[in-house]
Scaffold this motif. Structure first.
Motif, PDB file in Angstrom:
ATOM      1  N   ASP A  85       0.803  -1.148  -0.047  1.00 19.48           N
ATOM      2  CA  ASP A  85      -0.035   0.111  -0.142  1.00 19.48           C
ATOM      3  C   ASP A  85       0.964   1.334   0.024  1.00 19.48           C
ATOM      4  O   ASP A  85       2.037   1.223   0.132  1.00 19.48           O
ATOM      5  N   PRO A  86       0.274   2.359   0.031  1.00 17.64           N
ATOM      6  CA  PRO A  86       0.947   3.788  -0.002  1.00 17.64           C
ATOM      7  C   PRO A  86       1.922   4.112   0.974  1.00 17.64           C
ATOM      8  O   PRO A  86       3.174   4.572   0.963  1.00 17.64           O
ATOM      9  N   ARG A  87       1.511   3.375   2.324  1.00 14.44           N
ATOM     10  CA  ARG A  87       2.206   3.817   3.518  1.00 14.44           C
ATOM     11  C   ARG A  87       3.523   2.644   3.377  1.00 14.44           C
ATOM     12  O   ARG A  87       4.603   3.220   3.806  1.00 14.44           O
ATOM     13  N   LEU A  88       3.549   1.594   2.956  1.00 20.03           N
ATOM     14  CA  LEU A  88       4.524   0.726   2.797  1.00 20.03           C
ATOM     15  C   LEU A  88       5.617   1.506   1.894  1.00 20.03           C
ATOM     16  O   LEU A  88       6.777   1.388   2.133  1.00 20.03           O
ATOM     17  N   ALA A  90       5.920   4.458   1.061  1.00 19.92           N
ATOM     18  CA  ALA A  90       6.519   5.657   1.347  1.00 19.92           C
ATOM     19  C   ALA A  90       7.512   5.397   2.365  1.00 19.92           C
ATOM     20  O   ALA A  90       8.418   6.123   2.666  1.00 19.92           O
ATOM     21  N   GLY A  91       7.267   4.547   3.201  1.00 13.67           N
ATOM     22  CA  GLY A  91       8.166   3.949   4.517  1.00 13.67           C
ATOM     23  C   GLY A  91       9.488   3.396   3.721  1.00 13.67           C
ATOM     24  O   GLY A  91      10.612   3.757   4.234  1.00 13.67           O
ATOM     25  N   PHE A 134       6.034  10.827  13.792  1.00 17.28           N
ATOM     26  CA  PHE A 134       5.096   9.915  12.991  1.00 17.28           C
ATOM     27  C   PHE A 134       4.033   9.459  13.966  1.00 17.28           C
ATOM     28  O   PHE A 134       2.758   9.398  13.777  1.00 17.28           O
ATOM     29  N   GLU A 138       0.023   9.928  13.697  1.00 17.60           N
ATOM     30  CA  GLU A 138      -0.904   8.882  13.812  1.00 17.60           C
ATOM     31  C   GLU A 138      -1.796   9.115  14.810  1.00 17.60           C
ATOM     32  O   GLU A 138      -3.152   8.742  14.615  1.00 17.60           O
ATOM     33  N   ALA A 141      -4.364  11.721  13.074  1.00 17.36           N
ATOM     34  CA  ALA A 141      -5.304  10.970  12.220  1.00 17.36           C
ATOM     35  C   ALA A 141      -6.111  10.016  12.946  1.00 17.36           C
ATOM     36  O   ALA A 141      -7.407  10.192  12.611  1.00 17.36           O
TER      37      ALA A 141
END
Length: 149
Positions: A85-88, A90-91, A134, A138, A141
Protein backbone atom coordinates in the motif's frame (compact mmCIF):
# COMPACT_ATOMS: atom_id res chain seq x y z
CA UNK A 1 9.01 -19.77 32.49
CA UNK A 2 10.16 -16.39 33.83
CA UNK A 3 11.44 -13.48 31.79
CA UNK A 4 15.11 -14.00 32.76
CA UNK A 5 15.89 -16.63 30.08
CA UNK A 6 13.99 -14.62 27.47
CA UNK A 7 15.83 -11.44 28.41
CA UNK A 8 19.17 -13.25 28.26
CA UNK A 9 18.36 -14.73 24.84
CA UNK A 10 17.18 -11.31 23.61
CA UNK A 11 20.40 -9.69 24.87
CA UNK A 12 22.60 -12.43 23.38
CA UNK A 13 20.74 -12.23 20.05
CA UNK A 14 21.13 -8.46 19.93
CA UNK A 15 24.81 -8.74 20.80
CA UNK A 16 25.36 -11.36 18.08
CA UNK A 17 23.46 -9.20 15.58
CA UNK A 18 25.54 -6.13 16.47
CA UNK A 19 28.79 -8.06 16.17
CA UNK A 20 27.64 -9.38 12.80
CA UNK A 21 26.97 -5.83 11.63
CA UNK A 22 30.46 -4.76 12.70
CA UNK A 23 32.25 -7.77 11.17
CA UNK A 24 30.29 -7.51 7.90
CA UNK A 25 30.96 -3.79 7.50
CA UNK A 26 27.26 -2.84 7.64
CA UNK A 27 28.00 -0.46 10.54
CA UNK A 28 30.55 1.40 8.41
CA UNK A 29 28.71 4.12 6.45
CA UNK A 30 31.61 4.53 3.99
CA UNK A 31 31.34 0.84 3.05
CA UNK A 32 27.55 1.08 2.70
CA UNK A 33 27.81 4.18 0.51
CA UNK A 34 30.43 2.43 -1.64
CA UNK A 35 27.99 -0.46 -2.06
CA UNK A 36 25.28 1.98 -3.17
CA UNK A 37 27.61 3.82 -5.59
CA UNK A 38 26.80 1.76 -8.70
CA UNK A 39 28.15 4.39 -11.09
CA UNK A 40 31.41 4.97 -9.21
CA UNK A 41 33.72 2.74 -7.19
CA UNK A 42 31.11 0.08 -6.43
CA UNK A 43 31.90 -2.35 -3.60
CA UNK A 44 29.71 -5.46 -4.11
CA UNK A 45 30.77 -7.18 -0.86
CA UNK A 46 27.64 -6.16 1.05
CA UNK A 47 25.51 -7.98 -1.54
CA UNK A 48 26.94 -11.22 -0.14
CA UNK A 49 26.12 -10.11 3.39
CA UNK A 50 22.54 -9.33 2.36
CA UNK A 51 22.15 -12.58 0.42
CA UNK A 52 23.36 -14.54 3.43
CA UNK A 53 21.01 -12.66 5.74
CA UNK A 54 18.04 -13.29 3.44
CA UNK A 55 18.88 -17.00 3.22
CA UNK A 56 19.17 -17.37 7.01
CA UNK A 57 15.99 -15.35 7.60
CA UNK A 58 14.14 -17.45 5.01
CA UNK A 59 15.06 -20.64 6.84
CA UNK A 60 14.12 -19.09 10.17
CA UNK A 61 10.72 -17.91 8.93
CA UNK A 62 10.00 -21.31 7.37
CA UNK A 63 10.76 -23.03 10.68
CA UNK A 64 8.82 -20.43 12.68
CA UNK A 65 5.68 -20.85 10.55
CA UNK A 66 5.48 -24.47 11.66
CA UNK A 67 5.33 -23.46 15.35
CA UNK A 68 2.78 -21.72 17.55
CA UNK A 69 5.29 -20.78 20.27
CA UNK A 70 8.97 -19.92 20.32
CA UNK A 71 11.61 -22.22 21.77
CA UNK A 72 11.29 -20.32 25.07
CA UNK A 73 7.48 -20.56 25.08
CA UNK A 74 6.53 -17.07 23.92
CA UNK A 75 3.66 -16.83 21.41
CA UNK A 76 4.88 -16.80 17.81
CA UNK A 77 4.16 -13.39 16.24
CA UNK A 78 4.87 -13.45 12.52
CA UNK A 79 3.92 -10.75 10.01
CA UNK A 80 0.59 -11.36 8.32
CA UNK A 81 0.26 -8.33 6.02
CA UNK A 82 0.68 -9.10 2.33
CA UNK A 83 -0.70 -5.93 0.73
CA UNK A 84 1.61 -3.33 -0.83
CA UNK A 85 0.00 0.00 0.00
CA UNK A 86 1.06 3.66 -0.19
CA UNK A 87 2.26 3.67 3.43
CA UNK A 88 4.57 0.73 2.75
CA UNK A 89 5.95 2.38 -0.39
CA UNK A 90 6.43 5.73 1.39
CA UNK A 91 8.19 4.02 4.29
CA UNK A 92 10.49 2.12 1.93
CA UNK A 93 11.32 5.33 0.08
CA UNK A 94 12.14 7.22 3.28
CA UNK A 95 14.21 4.29 4.55
CA UNK A 96 16.09 4.02 1.24
CA UNK A 97 16.68 7.76 1.00
CA UNK A 98 18.11 7.89 4.52
CA UNK A 99 20.30 4.86 3.85
CA UNK A 100 21.54 6.31 0.57
CA UNK A 101 22.22 9.78 1.94
CA UNK A 102 24.17 8.87 5.06
CA UNK A 103 24.97 5.15 4.82
CA UNK A 104 23.06 4.21 7.98
CA UNK A 105 19.92 2.25 8.61
CA UNK A 106 18.52 1.84 12.14
CA UNK A 107 20.36 -1.29 13.33
CA UNK A 108 23.84 -0.34 12.13
CA UNK A 109 23.27 3.24 13.32
CA UNK A 110 22.66 2.00 16.87
CA UNK A 111 25.79 -0.17 16.71
CA UNK A 112 27.83 2.78 15.40
CA UNK A 113 26.39 5.11 18.03
CA UNK A 114 27.34 2.63 20.75
CA UNK A 115 30.89 2.65 19.39
CA UNK A 116 30.96 6.45 19.74
CA UNK A 117 30.60 7.68 16.16
CA UNK A 118 29.23 11.27 16.29
CA UNK A 119 27.52 10.97 12.87
CA UNK A 120 25.66 7.94 14.16
CA UNK A 121 24.42 9.87 17.20
CA UNK A 122 23.09 12.58 14.89
CA UNK A 123 21.37 9.94 12.75
CA UNK A 124 19.85 8.21 15.81
CA UNK A 125 18.58 11.56 17.12
CA UNK A 126 16.99 12.34 13.75
CA UNK A 127 15.53 8.81 13.59
CA UNK A 128 13.97 9.16 17.05
CA UNK A 129 12.58 12.59 16.15
CA UNK A 130 11.06 11.11 12.99
CA UNK A 131 9.53 8.26 14.99
CA UNK A 132 8.04 10.74 17.48
CA UNK A 133 6.66 12.89 14.65
CA UNK A 134 5.11 9.82 13.01
CA UNK A 135 3.52 8.74 16.31
CA UNK A 136 2.09 12.23 16.83
CA UNK A 137 0.68 12.35 13.30
CA UNK A 138 -0.84 8.90 13.77
CA UNK A 139 -2.55 10.04 16.99
CA UNK A 140 -3.98 13.12 15.24
CA UNK A 141 -5.22 11.00 12.31
CA UNK A 142 -6.81 8.48 14.71
CA UNK A 143 -8.56 11.28 16.60
CA UNK A 144 -9.88 12.73 13.34
CA UNK A 145 -11.16 9.31 12.22
CA UNK A 146 -12.80 8.78 15.61
CA UNK A 147 -14.47 12.20 15.66
CA UNK A 148 -15.78 11.84 12.09
CA UNK A 149 -17.45 8.48 12.78
Amino acid sequence: MGNTPRNFVAFASGLLFGLGLIVSGMANPAKVLAFLDLAGRWDPSLAFVMAGAIAIAGIGFRLARARSTSVLGAPMQLPTARRIDPRLIAGALVFGAGWGLVGFCPGPALVSAASGQPRAWLFVAAMLAGMALFAALERVAAQRRQSSS
